[in-house]
Scaffold this active site. Structure first.
Site, PDB file in Angstrom:
ATOM      1  N   GLY A  66      27.329  28.235  40.067  1.00 53.84           N
ATOM      2  CA  GLY A  66      28.249  28.580  38.969  1.00 53.84           C
ATOM      3  C   GLY A  66      29.694  28.322  39.379  1.00 53.84           C
ATOM      4  N   ALA A  87      43.274  22.616  48.970  1.00 48.52           N
ATOM      5  CA  ALA A  87      43.622  23.018  50.339  1.00 48.52           C
ATOM      6  C   ALA A  87      42.821  22.205  51.357  1.00 48.52           C
ATOM      7  CB  ALA A  87      43.348  24.514  50.518  1.00 48.52           C
ATOM      8  N   ARG A 123      23.419  23.379  39.446  1.00 47.84           N
ATOM      9  CA  ARG A 123      22.431  24.141  40.223  1.00 47.84           C
ATOM     10  C   ARG A 123      21.327  23.141  40.532  1.00 47.84           C
ATOM     11  NH1 ARG A 123      24.190  29.333  39.846  1.00 47.84           N
ATOM     12  NH2 ARG A 123      25.087  30.025  37.877  1.00 47.84           N
ATOM     13  N   ASP A 133      25.423  32.187  47.539  1.00 51.39           N
ATOM     14  CA  ASP A 133      24.383  32.251  48.570  1.00 51.39           C
ATOM     15  C   ASP A 133      23.431  31.048  48.574  1.00 51.39           C
ATOM     16  OD1 ASP A 133      23.357  33.113  46.170  1.00 51.39           O
ATOM     17  OD2 ASP A 133      22.420  34.932  46.959  1.00 51.39           O
ATOM     18  N   ILE A 169      32.285  34.243  40.902  1.00 50.12           N
ATOM     19  CA  ILE A 169      32.975  35.390  40.296  1.00 50.12           C
ATOM     20  C   ILE A 169      32.277  36.707  40.639  1.00 50.12           C
ATOM     21  CG2 ILE A 169      33.887  34.044  38.357  1.00 50.12           C
ATOM     22  CD1 ILE A 169      31.739  35.497  36.569  1.00 50.12           C
ATOM     23  N   ASP A 170      31.033  36.638  41.147  1.00 49.71           N
ATOM     24  CA  ASP A 170      30.214  37.849  41.268  1.00 49.71           C
ATOM     25  C   ASP A 170      30.630  38.821  42.382  1.00 49.71           C
ATOM     26  OD1 ASP A 170      28.767  36.677  39.256  1.00 49.71           O
ATOM     27  OD2 ASP A 170      27.062  36.104  40.518  1.00 49.71           O
ATOM     28  N   ASP A 224      29.381  38.942  45.286  1.00 52.12           N
ATOM     29  CA  ASP A 224      28.106  39.460  45.778  1.00 52.12           C
ATOM     30  C   ASP A 224      27.772  39.012  47.205  1.00 52.12           C
ATOM     31  OD1 ASP A 224      27.784  36.800  45.128  1.00 52.12           O
ATOM     32  OD2 ASP A 224      25.873  37.059  44.093  1.00 52.12           O
ATOM     33  N   ARG A 245      39.322  47.793  23.061  1.00 54.87           N
ATOM     34  CA  ARG A 245      39.727  49.191  22.884  1.00 54.87           C
ATOM     35  C   ARG A 245      40.556  49.342  21.613  1.00 54.87           C
ATOM     36  NH1 ARG A 245      42.646  49.958  26.833  1.00 54.87           N
ATOM     37  NH2 ARG A 245      41.299  50.846  28.413  1.00 54.87           N
ATOM     38  N   MET A 287      29.372  39.965  33.505  1.00 52.57           N
ATOM     39  CA  MET A 287      28.529  39.214  34.436  1.00 52.57           C
ATOM     40  C   MET A 287      28.478  39.863  35.818  1.00 52.57           C
ATOM     41  SD  MET A 287      29.031  35.158  33.834  1.00 52.57           S
ATOM     42  CE  MET A 287      28.069  34.290  32.593  1.00 52.57           C
ATOM     43  N   ARG A 327      25.439  38.975  37.895  1.00 55.92           N
ATOM     44  CA  ARG A 327      24.032  38.818  38.312  1.00 55.92           C
ATOM     45  C   ARG A 327      23.480  40.164  38.783  1.00 55.92           C
ATOM     46  NH1 ARG A 327      21.643  33.712  39.334  1.00 55.92           N
ATOM     47  NH2 ARG A 327      23.675  32.759  39.491  1.00 55.92           N
ATOM     48  N   GLU A 365      35.002  54.839  29.983  1.00 51.24           N
ATOM     49  CA  GLU A 365      34.442  56.191  30.082  1.00 51.24           C
ATOM     50  C   GLU A 365      33.141  56.191  30.890  1.00 51.24           C
ATOM     51  OE1 GLU A 365      36.053  55.174  27.378  1.00 51.24           O
ATOM     52  OE2 GLU A 365      37.608  56.732  27.432  1.00 51.24           O
ATOM     53  N   LYS A 421      39.013  62.140  22.326  1.00 52.87           N
ATOM     54  CA  LYS A 421      39.143  60.721  22.668  1.00 52.87           C
ATOM     55  C   LYS A 421      38.949  59.871  21.415  1.00 52.87           C
ATOM     56  CE  LYS A 421      37.975  60.472  27.516  1.00 52.87           C
ATOM     57  NZ  LYS A 421      38.328  59.398  28.398  1.00 52.87           N
ATOM     58  N   GLU A 445      25.468  43.005  33.761  1.00 54.74           N
ATOM     59  CA  GLU A 445      24.333  42.214  33.265  1.00 54.74           C
ATOM     60  C   GLU A 445      23.058  42.457  34.078  1.00 54.74           C
ATOM     61  OE1 GLU A 445      24.368  37.938  33.528  1.00 54.74           O
ATOM     62  OE2 GLU A 445      25.273  37.957  35.516  1.00 54.74           O
ATOM     63  N   GLN A 455      34.080  34.653  31.176  1.00 52.33           N
ATOM     64  CA  GLN A 455      34.496  35.230  32.467  1.00 52.33           C
ATOM     65  C   GLN A 455      34.580  34.188  33.575  1.00 52.33           C
ATOM     66  OE1 GLN A 455      32.126  39.224  32.929  1.00 52.33           O
ATOM     67  NE2 GLN A 455      31.128  37.964  31.412  1.00 52.33           N
TER      68      GLN A 455
HETATM   69  O1  F6P Z   1      26.924  33.483  39.649  1.00 53.11           O
HETATM   70  C1  F6P Z   1      27.834  33.421  38.614  1.00 53.11           C
HETATM   71  C2  F6P Z   1      27.186  33.731  37.302  1.00 53.11           C
HETATM   72  O2  F6P Z   1      28.173  33.620  36.284  1.00 53.11           O
HETATM   73  C3  F6P Z   1      26.491  35.081  37.208  1.00 53.11           C
HETATM   74  O3  F6P Z   1      27.392  36.140  36.987  1.00 53.11           O
HETATM   75  C4  F6P Z   1      25.535  34.850  36.072  1.00 53.11           C
HETATM   76  O4  F6P Z   1      24.407  35.687  36.192  1.00 53.11           O
HETATM   77  C5  F6P Z   1      25.148  33.400  36.242  1.00 53.11           C
HETATM   78  O5  F6P Z   1      26.171  32.807  37.020  1.00 53.11           O
HETATM   79  C6  F6P Z   1      24.990  32.621  34.964  1.00 53.11           C
HETATM   80  O6  F6P Z   1      24.534  31.366  35.301  1.00 53.11           O
HETATM   81  P1  F6P Z   1      24.560  30.097  34.329  1.00 53.11           P
HETATM   82  O7  F6P Z   1      25.983  29.652  34.176  1.00 53.11           O
HETATM   83  O8  F6P Z   1      23.739  29.078  35.032  1.00 53.11           O
HETATM   84  O9  F6P Z   1      24.009  30.553  33.019  1.00 53.11           O
END
Ligand code: F6P
Length: 319
Positions: free
Chosen positions: A11, A22, A72, A103, A126-127, A129, A154, A169, A171, A187, A213, A222, A251
């Site tokens: 992604g 860079a 991918r 990863d 972006i994750d 992770d 909001r 997002m 994952r 909240e 509120k 997700e 995102q």
């Molecule tokens: O790993 C980044 C990510 O945006 C995850 O947050 C999400 O689960 C996944 O890729 C979505 O993948 P794709 O763009 O292949 O639908």
């Protein structure tokens, strides 16, 4: 070492272009030749390589996405496909490869290093992770995008006295939900790392309403998922009008934040230095604001630790 190649895989993430810039500029500064690989490992196995100079990376520092494009590539799991990739790199006279991704990208780089190509990985996702690094390139920008969306949602939730469920997002990782939820004053924050109880969620919503509120924001990762179904449930049980918004791929785009550009530039520069030091099969990251590098296998084996303290702070602050 005379010639290196660079690719982005998996992604995309804002800041990848700053990392590419860079790498290219530091490599050229050190009299190394640079080849760009289009569409990640998929482009590599089809020989989609091109020569890069300093102008190839002009005017990209502020751009989202990746100029190298990405894909991918499940085929890369096959040994014979990786051997083909190594042969192609050798045919181009490339001694080393820098990969930017998550990863899966790193696992590909590790296996490729066993076939005689020096590899270094940069964390681009972006994750957030990847446990070996405090932050990944793209995480901060995604947070700012989510934060902006929370603020907009909001406004309309307040106008209509509605509950708003916002799915973000990440994952299997709840970091985007946690950090954006805290920053957006949500909240409730629902993440895969923490059990949640629907009765408690309803209680929080109703307590908020009774305490005056005007809105109720629920950030849902997700990895838990099911925003639409949860919205129906909340509306039925609480009696409050509820809407679900799934933010999705918005995102992943947009101009990277300064934090992501600086991170990407620091890590990109270090990746080239490591190759010049003769290192391979390593990943670069940031820990306590210091640029670090780890063996790929060791980095991937580090178990992710969810920040329970921050989660608790976010919960108290939003009461
Ligand atoms: O790993 C980044 C990510 O945006 C995850 O947050 C999400 O689960 C996944 O890729 C979505 O993948 P794709 O763009 O292949 O639908």
């Amino acid at each position: 070492m005379r010639k290196i190649a660079i690719l982005t895989s998996g992604g995309d993430a804002p800041g990848m272009n700053a990392a590419i810039r860079a790498v290219v500029r530091i490599a050229l500064h050190n009299n190394l030749e640079v080849m760009g690989v289009r569409r990640g490992y998929a482009g590599l196995i089809s020989g989609d390589l091109f020569r890069m100079d300093r102008h190839s990376v002009s005017d990209i520092i502020q751009r989202g996405g990746t100029i190298l494009r990405t894909a991918r590539c499940s085929e890369f799991k096959k040994e014979e496909v990786r051997q083909k990739a190594a042969n192609i790199l050798k045919a181009y006279g490339v001694d080393a490869l820098i990969v930017i991704g998550g990863d899966g990208t790193f696992t590909g780089a590790k296996l490729l290093s066993k076939l005689g190509v020096a590899t270094i990985g940069l964390p681009g996702t972006i994750d957030n992770d990847l446990a070996y690094t405090d932050y990944t390139i793209g995480f901060d920008t995604a947070l700012n995008t989510v934060h902006d969306s929370i603020n907009k949602l909001r406004d309309t939730s307040t106008s209509h006295d509605r509950v708003s469920i916002i799915e973000v997002m990440g994952r299997h990782c709840g970091d985007i939900a946690l950090y954006s939820g805290l920053a957006g004053g949500a909240e409730s924050i629902i993440v895969p790392e923490k059990e949640y109880n629907r009765d408690e969620l309803i209680r929080t919503i109703l307590d908020g309403k009774n305490n005056g509120k005007l809105h109720n924001i629920i950030i849902l990762a997700e990895g838990v998922g099911g925003a639409n179904e949860l919205a129906e449930y909340v509306q039925e049980i609480s009696g409050l009008e509820t809407r679900a918004t799934i933010l999705g791929h918005i995102q992943r785009g947009g101009q990277p934040t300064v934090a992501d550009i600086v991170l990407a530039s620091r890590l990109g520069a270090r990746a080239v230095e490591l190759l010049m030091e003769g290192k391979s099969a390593r990943v670069v990251g940031i820990r306590n604001n210091q640029v670090i590098d780890d063996d790929i296998d060791e980095a991937l084996a580090i178990e992710r630790r969810f920040d329970n303290e921050l989660y608790e702070v976010a919960r108290i602050l939003s009461q």
